[in-house]
Design a protein around this motif. Structure first.
Motif, mmCIF file in Angstrom:
data_model
loop_
_atom_site.group_PDB
_atom_site.id
_atom_site.type_symbol
_atom_site.label_atom_id
_atom_site.label_comp_id
_atom_site.label_asym_id
_atom_site.label_seq_id
_atom_site.Cartn_x
_atom_site.Cartn_y
_atom_site.Cartn_z
ATOM 1 N N THR A 138 0.756 -1.328 -0.003
ATOM 2 C CA THR A 138 -0.050 0.020 0.036
ATOM 3 C C THR A 138 0.696 1.288 0.065
ATOM 4 O O THR A 138 0.184 2.319 0.084
ATOM 5 C CB THR A 138 -0.961 0.122 1.446
ATOM 6 O OG1 THR A 138 -0.181 -0.013 2.386
ATOM 7 C CG2 THR A 138 -1.888 -1.192 0.904
ATOM 8 N N ALA A 141 -0.144 4.111 -2.606
ATOM 9 C CA ALA A 141 -1.648 4.502 -2.189
ATOM 10 C C ALA A 141 -1.370 5.388 -1.131
ATOM 11 O O ALA A 141 -2.047 6.734 -1.036
ATOM 12 C CB ALA A 141 -2.478 3.351 -2.001
ATOM 13 N N LEU A 145 -2.183 9.477 -1.447
ATOM 14 C CA LEU A 145 -3.589 10.127 -0.688
ATOM 15 C C LEU A 145 -3.070 11.053 0.039
ATOM 16 O O LEU A 145 -3.574 12.315 0.278
ATOM 17 C CB LEU A 145 -4.131 8.958 0.038
ATOM 18 C CG LEU A 145 -4.956 7.984 -0.772
ATOM 19 C CD1 LEU A 145 -5.692 6.988 0.324
ATOM 20 C CD2 LEU A 145 -5.841 8.503 -1.730
ATOM 21 N N LEU A 188 -8.062 8.996 -7.916
ATOM 22 C CA LEU A 188 -8.184 8.523 -6.362
ATOM 23 C C LEU A 188 -9.142 9.655 -5.752
ATOM 24 O O LEU A 188 -9.085 9.466 -4.432
ATOM 25 C CB LEU A 188 -6.970 8.241 -5.977
ATOM 26 C CG LEU A 188 -5.928 7.256 -6.543
ATOM 27 C CD1 LEU A 188 -4.639 7.132 -5.894
ATOM 28 C CD2 LEU A 188 -6.783 5.850 -6.642
ATOM 29 N N PHE A 191 -11.136 8.994 -2.674
ATOM 30 C CA PHE A 191 -10.722 8.552 -1.287
ATOM 31 C C PHE A 191 -9.943 9.850 -0.526
ATOM 32 O O PHE A 191 -9.684 9.638 0.684
ATOM 33 C CB PHE A 191 -9.373 7.502 -1.478
ATOM 34 C CG PHE A 191 -9.763 6.226 -2.387
ATOM 35 C CD1 PHE A 191 -10.377 5.465 -1.476
ATOM 36 C CD2 PHE A 191 -9.452 6.052 -3.488
ATOM 37 C CE1 PHE A 191 -10.941 4.140 -2.233
ATOM 38 C CE2 PHE A 191 -9.790 4.842 -4.181
ATOM 39 C CZ PHE A 191 -10.318 3.998 -3.613
ATOM 40 N N ALA A 204 -7.630 1.773 -2.393
ATOM 41 C CA ALA A 204 -6.767 2.438 -3.658
ATOM 42 C C ALA A 204 -5.925 1.792 -4.046
ATOM 43 O O ALA A 204 -5.708 2.081 -5.366
ATOM 44 C CB ALA A 204 -6.530 3.852 -2.506
#
Length: 295
Positions: A138, A141, A145, A188, A191, A204
């Motif tokens: 992750t 992501a 984010l 994205l 999110f 994500a």
């Protein structure tokens, strides 16, 4: 935000690496228009060969936006390798950090400075038997984010034909083609503003990997499996099979033991014939001894 200059070390790496890459690999590169001209962004790339970081870096270098790869922080402390890693602006990952976001603090800083940060979300060469992207970590992501920067999916294929996954020897002939297809940034936005929980990061990441897989499907002209290969699931399945085999062996072993040694075992024809012959031989010997005593 102005681009970072390539600098001495990156130019030196290009001088050393580009000639053999040009000799070994033909190029089919598409999608350069999706690489942002300015500002920080992330590229997310599939990984299927030990050669593909060099082949992909060649593609990215030619866009004018050189990539900054993530690597273990320990590599930045070792002699010439450390000097080259620092000089080319590669990014240390602090895996010893107890805070997951802090482990990627240098990547976040690089994006905010306007750099291109290249992620291999799978974390290692794919273990999918057919070379498709597998489940990913992750980290990409998490940085995306946090910074809300563009995330450009990039699929590549061909370096794995030059040097297959986990192979020790390349296969240079016939000359292979390195295919690269960069796609439009992954959306994205749904999110943004949500708490960065494990479920949000996983979802994500799945969106990011789906975009990479679609790009690779276009390159290969075929459909990927509906469910990505998951090495964790495979390890669990292997342990289950091993445990079953162990139990089966133990059960067979107990069955022999309960039979009570030789009496519980079936004798083969050869063993039966050998026992009978031995008995006859012993009988003759005993008879001769008795005859000798009587004389």
């Amino acid at each position: 935000m102005p681009r970072r200059r390539k600098g001495f070390w990156y130019r030196l790496a290009a001088v050393l690496c580009k000639p053999p890459l040009l000799v070994l690999l033909k190029r089919d590169w598409r999608g350069m228009e999706h690489i942002p001209a300015e500002g920080g962004f992330i590229t997310v790339v599939n990984h299927n060969s030990h050669v593909d970081p060099f082949a992909y870096a060649h593609f990215q270098y030619n866009t004018g936006r050189v990539p900054r790869f993530l690597a273990k922080s320990g590599l930045f402390k070792k002699g010439f390798v450390g000097a080259a890693m620092r000089g080319t602006g590669q990014i240390p990952v602090y895996r010893e950090s107890t805070d997951a976001l802090s482990a990627f603090r240098a990547a976040i800083d690089a994006v905010e400075r306007g750099e291109c940060v290249a992620f291999y979300p799978e974390g290692t060469i794919t273990r999918d038997p057919d070379g498709w992207p597998m489940t990913a970590k992750t980290g990409a992501a998490r940085v995306a984010l946090k910074t809300r920067c563009p995330v450009v999916p990039v699929a590549q294929w061909g370096a794995n034909e030059l040097l297959p996954p986990y192979a020790k020897r390349p296969s240079p002939l016939p000359r292979k083609t390195h295919h690269v297809l960069a796609g439009p940034p992954v959306d994205l936005s749904r999110f943004y503003g949500r708490e960065m929980t494990a479920d949000v990061l996983r979802e994500a990441t799945e969106v990011i990997m789906a975009a990479i897989t679609r790009q690779l499907e276009e390159i290969r002209g075929e459909r990927a499996p509906a469910t990505p290969y998951d090495p964790r699931t495979e390890r669990i399945e292997q342990r289950r099979r091993t445990q079953e085999q162990t139990r089966t062996q133990e059960e067979h072993g107990d069955g022999h033991g309960d039979a009570g040694g030789d009496e519980g075992r079936e004798r083969t024809p050869r063993q039966t014939r050998g026992s009978a012959a031995g008995a006859r031989s012993r009988a003759r010997t005993q008879g001769e001894q008795a005859e000798g005593r009587s004389k």
